[in-house]
Enzyme design. Structure first.
Site, PDB file in Angstrom:
ATOM      1  N   TYR A 132     -14.041 -14.403 -21.330  1.00  0.00           N
ATOM      2  CA  TYR A 132     -14.170 -13.821 -19.737  1.00  0.00           C
ATOM      3  C   TYR A 132     -15.215 -12.944 -19.905  1.00  0.00           C
ATOM      4  O   TYR A 132     -16.794 -12.977 -19.005  1.00  0.00           O
ATOM      5  CB  TYR A 132     -13.022 -13.282 -19.407  1.00  0.00           C
ATOM      6  CG  TYR A 132     -13.735 -12.386 -17.952  1.00  0.00           C
ATOM      7  CD1 TYR A 132     -13.635 -13.014 -17.194  1.00  0.00           C
ATOM      8  CD2 TYR A 132     -14.558 -11.075 -17.890  1.00  0.00           C
ATOM      9  CE1 TYR A 132     -14.158 -12.118 -15.943  1.00  0.00           C
ATOM     10  CE2 TYR A 132     -14.664 -10.087 -17.036  1.00  0.00           C
ATOM     11  CZ  TYR A 132     -14.474 -10.705 -15.758  1.00  0.00           C
ATOM     12  OH  TYR A 132     -14.603 -10.560 -14.850  1.00  0.00           O
ATOM     13  N   ASP A 135      -8.093 -17.927 -13.914  1.00  0.00           N
ATOM     14  CA  ASP A 135      -8.839 -18.065 -12.486  1.00  0.00           C
ATOM     15  C   ASP A 135      -9.942 -17.734 -12.433  1.00  0.00           C
ATOM     16  O   ASP A 135     -10.356 -18.372 -11.201  1.00  0.00           O
ATOM     17  CB  ASP A 135      -7.788 -17.205 -11.938  1.00  0.00           C
ATOM     18  CG  ASP A 135      -7.730 -15.476 -12.244  1.00  0.00           C
ATOM     19  OD1 ASP A 135      -8.841 -14.884 -11.310  1.00  0.00           O
ATOM     20  OD2 ASP A 135      -7.834 -15.446 -13.733  1.00  0.00           O
ATOM     21  N   LYS A 167       0.755 -15.429 -15.825  1.00  0.00           N
ATOM     22  CA  LYS A 167      -0.497 -14.890 -14.055  1.00  0.00           C
ATOM     23  C   LYS A 167      -0.569 -16.353 -13.623  1.00  0.00           C
ATOM     24  O   LYS A 167      -1.789 -16.652 -13.886  1.00  0.00           O
ATOM     25  CB  LYS A 167      -1.174 -14.146 -15.090  1.00  0.00           C
ATOM     26  CG  LYS A 167      -1.665 -13.398 -13.742  1.00  0.00           C
ATOM     27  CD  LYS A 167      -1.769 -12.557 -14.481  1.00  0.00           C
ATOM     28  CE  LYS A 167      -2.922 -11.726 -13.196  1.00  0.00           C
ATOM     29  NZ  LYS A 167      -4.415 -10.676 -13.383  1.00  0.00           N
TER      30      LYS A 167
END
Length: 532
Positions: free
Chosen positions: A269, A304, A376
């Site tokens: 990320y 995500d 998640k």
């Protein structure tokens, strides 16, 4: 905590095995690279484990002063432990804080000890750092006792809700109110830009933009408040923050010391979305995950985010590849399956035909590949338009997919997403949406079995095959070049359509290649405890 269900996707076991083997092949050179390097944040985290905290009048942490001075005098190639505890043994200062203060003023000079002096300094360093590791062990034991006393939430997935006022003293009552309304996990969003700070702020903070600074004192205050609420509600309320950015190892260490329960910690990320140097990130994330493993903290990965910059249908396989890599990196660092909050999201454009069925396919693929992980599941954000009625319906569909596919952690979607910072009333309505869907449809995991050759089964197999093809391409490139090909894939924009070369990015100047004789008792102690 995982919602176990029978596998409803008929995936080829050989393909699943091959996907994991390729992820290991792609990830192993990166792990070896991480083992050969250290960073300023790893060394600062080591000093924090030994008890060094506080900051000067300009709010520069003492750990920064001390590491910077050691680096100036002898470099970081051998780590900070030997020169720091050598200075303490020689009487340059009575304790770490005084030594850091003298280092900040240029009143001490460090050397690299040899022979018996090096042996004695290393032994003293290990003794001091082991006290911090024992604190993390005690905090883990305390969590276990509180869960046994108060109990876990009865319903799963766990409901995950965000607070983000910027003021820790405003966050606390909002977090407690959210828990009373049904939230099982409180995530304190970090102030915008903190991931790019190469220091951790000190103390309780009351000003932050779109979030609250991650500090040790803020962690302590929120954990204490949620402990009170856990006792009141009769269920243990978990606390989440962010171990990402330039200070990933330090924030992970502070989280372990203050008993946080979950941390956002993704292997890529920071590289993709904050332009942090890839080598710096992989070195830092390995140390931080060793801390998480020891502390019993569940990590949340960030797949995500890829779907906010790339098409959620075309790039679905890159999410699967990242999940497999995150699993490999996490397990190599000592994390267990129950600690792998692998991320994915409901981000397909709702105007795409069969979008709901495609979302089901992607969610079921993740659930089937990682049956013991508390996945998640992230709500729609990219295609929220400001129409709150349409947004509320989309969130309802998102919640339904979570219920049908047995996700472990469900982040509460807001109908005002991308419009305003949600009001407390927005959160209450969002929680009502979640509770209604989970109460009405939570048992669908037992009944939902898509047809063998239907769209859902076919789509899931297609995404897995595309993921395998991409991993094979990464591994083949490595065999041709001899370099860690995952770094080349990141540089080419494979993930999230972001191109990040290994020779650029923020924080590269904070990386040092380890020399023969490098010593860090923290990594040794954490490795020794990685089989807990």
């Amino acid at each position: 905590m995982v919602l176990r269900q029978r596998s409803v996707l008929e995936l080829d076991p050989a393909e699943v095995k091959r996907a994991r083997a390729l992820a290991r092949q792609a990830g192993r050179p990166v792990v070896n690279l991480a083992k050969r390097h250290t960073t300023v944040s790893v060394e600062r985290a080591t000093l924090r484990l030994a008890g060094l905290s506080g900051a000067d009048h300009e709010r520069v942490p003492w750990v920064n002063h001390l590491v910077d001075r050691v680096r100036q005098d002898v470099g970081l190639e051998h780590g900070v432990a030997l020169p720091v505890w050598d200075a303490l043994r020689r009487g340059d200062a009575p304790d770490l804080t005084t030594l850091a203060q003298k280092a900040a003023g240029g009143a001490v000079t460090f050397r690299l000890p040899e022979g018996k002096d090096a042996t004695a300094a290393g032994k003293a360093a290990r003794t001091a750092i082991s006290r911090g590791v024992r604190t993390i062990d005690r905090q883990r034991a305390t969590r276990d006792k509180l869960i046994a006393r108060h109990g876990d939430p009865k319903q799963k997935p766990w409901i995950y809700l965000i607070v983000a006022t910027g003021d820790i003293y405003e966050d606390i009552p909002q977090a407690q109110a959210a828990a009373r309304e049904g939230a099982d996990i409180i995530a304190v969003i970090r102030s915008t830009g903190q991931s790019l700070l190469d220091f951790v702020p000190e103390g309780a903070t009351r000003e932050g933009y779109a979030g609250t600074y991650a500090t040790q004192e803020n962690f302590r205050l929120m954990r204490a408040a949620l402990d009170e609420t856990s006792k009141e509600l009769g269920r243990y309320v978990r606390l989440t923050n962010y171990a990402s950015g330039l200070c990933m190892p330090e924030i992970a260490t502070l989280a372990g010391l203050e008993r946080l329960d979950m941390m956002l910690n993704d292997s890529m990320y920071g590289i993709l979305f904050r332009d942090i140097n890839p080598i710096r990130t992989f070195v830092d994330q390995r140390f931080s995950r060793q801390i998480h493993a020891r502390a019993g903290i569940i990590i949340n990965t960030g797949e995500d985010n890829y779907l906010t910059t790339a098409d959620a249908v075309e790039a679905a396989h890159t999410v699967t590849v990242s999940q497999l890599l995150n699993e490999y990196f996490a397990k190599e660092a000592g994390l267990a399956d129950w600690q792998l909050g692998l991320g994915h999201a409901f981000e397909i454009d709702p105007t795409v035909p069969d979008s709901f069925r495609l979302e089901l396919a992607h969610a079921l693929l993740a659930r089937t590949l990682f049956p013991d992980a508390p996945l998640k599941w992230m709500p729609p954000t990219k295609h929220m338009t400001g129409d709150i009625f349409r947004g509320y319906l989309l969130d309802g569909f998102f919640n339904l997919v979570g219920a049908m596919t047995g996700q472990g952690i469900l982040l509460v979607g807001m109908m005002t997403e991308a419009v305003v910072t949600p009001w407390l009333s927005d959160r209450d309505l969002a929680l009502q949406n979640v509770r209604y869907v989970l109460d009405a449809a939570g048992g669908l995991t037992e009944d939902f079995h898509p047809p063998r050759e239907g769209l859902i089964q076919t789509r899931a197999r297609q995404v897995l095959r595309e993921a395998i093809d991409l991993l094979q391409e990464i591994v083949d490139d490595a065999e041709e070049t001899g370099d860690p090909a995952l770094l080349a894939a990141i540089a080419d924009g494979t993930f999230g359509a972001m191109k990040r070369p290994p020779t650029k990015g923020k924080g590269l100047d904070g990386v040092a290649r380890k020399a023969p004789g490098y010593l860090n008792p923290a990594t040794d102690l954490l490795s020794e405890g990685s089989d807990r």
